[in-house]
Design an enzyme around this catalytic site. Structure first.
Site, PDB file in Angstrom:
ATOM      1  N   ASN A   9       8.445   1.570   0.160  1.00  0.00           N
ATOM      2  CA  ASN A   9       7.237   1.391   0.973  1.00  0.00           C
ATOM      3  C   ASN A   9       7.663   0.761   2.289  1.00  0.00           C
ATOM      4  OD1 ASN A   9       4.802   0.747   2.114  1.00  0.00           O
ATOM      5  ND2 ASN A   9       4.250  -0.823   0.594  1.00  0.00           N
ATOM      6  N   LYS A  11       5.905   0.164   4.839  1.00  0.00           N
ATOM      7  CA  LYS A  11       4.844  -0.622   5.494  1.00  0.00           C
ATOM      8  C   LYS A  11       4.775  -0.217   6.964  1.00  0.00           C
ATOM      9  CE  LYS A  11       5.452  -3.977   1.894  1.00  0.00           C
ATOM     10  NZ  LYS A  11       5.363  -5.334   1.407  1.00  0.00           N
ATOM     11  N   HIS A  95      -2.464  -1.366  -2.441  1.00  0.00           N
ATOM     12  CA  HIS A  95      -1.420  -2.370  -2.230  1.00  0.00           C
ATOM     13  C   HIS A  95      -2.083  -3.711  -1.912  1.00  0.00           C
ATOM     14  CE1 HIS A  95       1.903  -4.556  -0.442  1.00  0.00           C
ATOM     15  NE2 HIS A  95       2.704  -3.710  -1.068  1.00  0.00           N
ATOM     16  N   GLU A  97      -1.519  -5.862   0.214  1.00  0.00           N
ATOM     17  CA  GLU A  97      -1.771  -6.119   1.645  1.00  0.00           C
ATOM     18  C   GLU A  97      -3.068  -5.440   2.083  1.00  0.00           C
ATOM     19  OE1 GLU A  97       2.075  -4.822   2.896  1.00  0.00           O
ATOM     20  OE2 GLU A  97       2.944  -6.590   1.954  1.00  0.00           O
ATOM     21  N   GLU A 167       2.870  -5.573  -8.925  1.00  0.00           N
ATOM     22  CA  GLU A 167       3.465  -6.382  -7.862  1.00  0.00           C
ATOM     23  C   GLU A 167       2.775  -7.744  -7.817  1.00  0.00           C
ATOM     24  OE1 GLU A 167       5.319  -3.566  -4.706  1.00  0.00           O
ATOM     25  OE2 GLU A 167       3.319  -4.135  -4.090  1.00  0.00           O
ATOM     26  N   GLY A 173       7.771  -9.858  -0.365  1.00  0.00           N
ATOM     27  CA  GLY A 173       8.331 -10.259   0.917  1.00  0.00           C
ATOM     28  C   GLY A 173       8.727 -11.724   0.997  1.00  0.00           C
ATOM     29  N   SER A 213      10.226  -8.256  -3.837  1.00  0.00           N
ATOM     30  CA  SER A 213      11.586  -8.740  -3.536  1.00  0.00           C
ATOM     31  C   SER A 213      12.668  -8.063  -4.390  1.00  0.00           C
ATOM     32  CB  SER A 213      11.651 -10.262  -3.654  1.00  0.00           C
ATOM     33  OG  SER A 213      10.772 -10.865  -2.714  1.00  0.00           O
TER      34      SER A 213
END
Ligand SMILES: O=C[C@H](O)COP(=O)(O)O
Length: 249
Positions: A9, A11, A95, A97, A167, A173, A213
């Protein structure tokens, strides 16, 4: 036997020309990866260029989001058919985010999952708890809600096609990855939830990735766990070398 799936991904990274360079380098070094499904998910603007280069290869193409309507007055949005027409195989949906910054809800996730399946795109549906939810002991209840609501109204056959990415939000991240045991346990729990809603055959067949990560240094430990079928990789998917090292776990 579930085929492992490693998806990158990107992003909001890489222009179209940077994408073409990356894909070319990936193709030049892509050997011996028949037993794993490799997917790259660049931004919308790079999909067409990536699709042209990937044609005829074993590497699959994914988008990072989609709108659930077929067409209409939705300025700035992209419909499932538009992705299908570009040769997109997968679409990341829900996701964290998007849930955190763009108002994505379990309800919109569910609509998007249905909309992409309708045009033959496989959803990679993301679920996972935040740090405070984890600290409050809510990991399982949050994941269960997101899975049940996200897959609501789908037939068992449709659910079987979906890829789920677990996730934990606190691991994205941050460099703080979940232990392989914790990730495996939660993914095993998600598989039980799938069994409750769609039966054992579907639960045994559905692929569930870990994300958060993931790096070349830790991928092997996740992949040796029985419940983990692959990874959704952010940062480490942006360089060909590290992405390939992960795909070759
Ligand atoms: O979709 C990918 C995840 O958000 C993981 O990102 P990360 O590998 O940079 O932690």
């Amino acid at each position: 036997m579930r085929k492992p799936i490693i998806a990158g991904n990107w992003k909001m990274h890489k222009t179209s020309s940077e994408t073409r360079e990356f894909i070319q380098e990936l193709l030049n070094n892509f050997t011996g990866l028949d037993d794993v499904e490799v997917v790259v998910c660049p931004p919308f603007t790079s999909l067409e260029g990536a699709s042209t280069l990937l044609k005829g290869s074993n590497i699959k193409l994914g988008a990072q989001n989609v709108h659930y309507e077929k067409s209409g007055a939705f300025t700035g949005e992209i419909a499932p058919d538009m992705l299908k027409d570009l040769g997109v195989d997968y679409c990341i949906i829900g996701h964290s985010e998007r849930r955190q910054y763009f108002g994505e809800t379990d309800e919109t996730v569910n609509k998007k999952v249905k909309a992409v399946l309708e045009v033959g795109i496989i959803p990679i549906m993301c679920v996972g708890e935040t740090l405070s939810e984890r600290e409050n002991g809510e990991t399982e209840s949050v994941c269960k809600r997101q899975v049940v609501e996200g897959l609501k109204g789908l037939t068992a056959e449709e659910i079987k096609k979906v890829v789920i990415a677990y996730e934990p939000v606190w691991a994205i991240g941050t460099g703080k990855s979940a232990t392989k045991e914790d990730a495996d346990e939660t993914i095993g729990f998600i598989r039980k939830v799938i069994e409750e809603i769609a039966g054992k055959e579907v639960a045994d067949a559905i692929r569930i990735q870990y994300g958060g990560s993931v790096k070349p240094e830790n991928i092997t430990s996740y992949m040796e766990m029985p419940q983990i079928d692959g990874a959704l990789v952010g940062g480490a998917s942006l360089q060909v070398k590290s992405f390939l090292e992960i795909a070759k776990f």
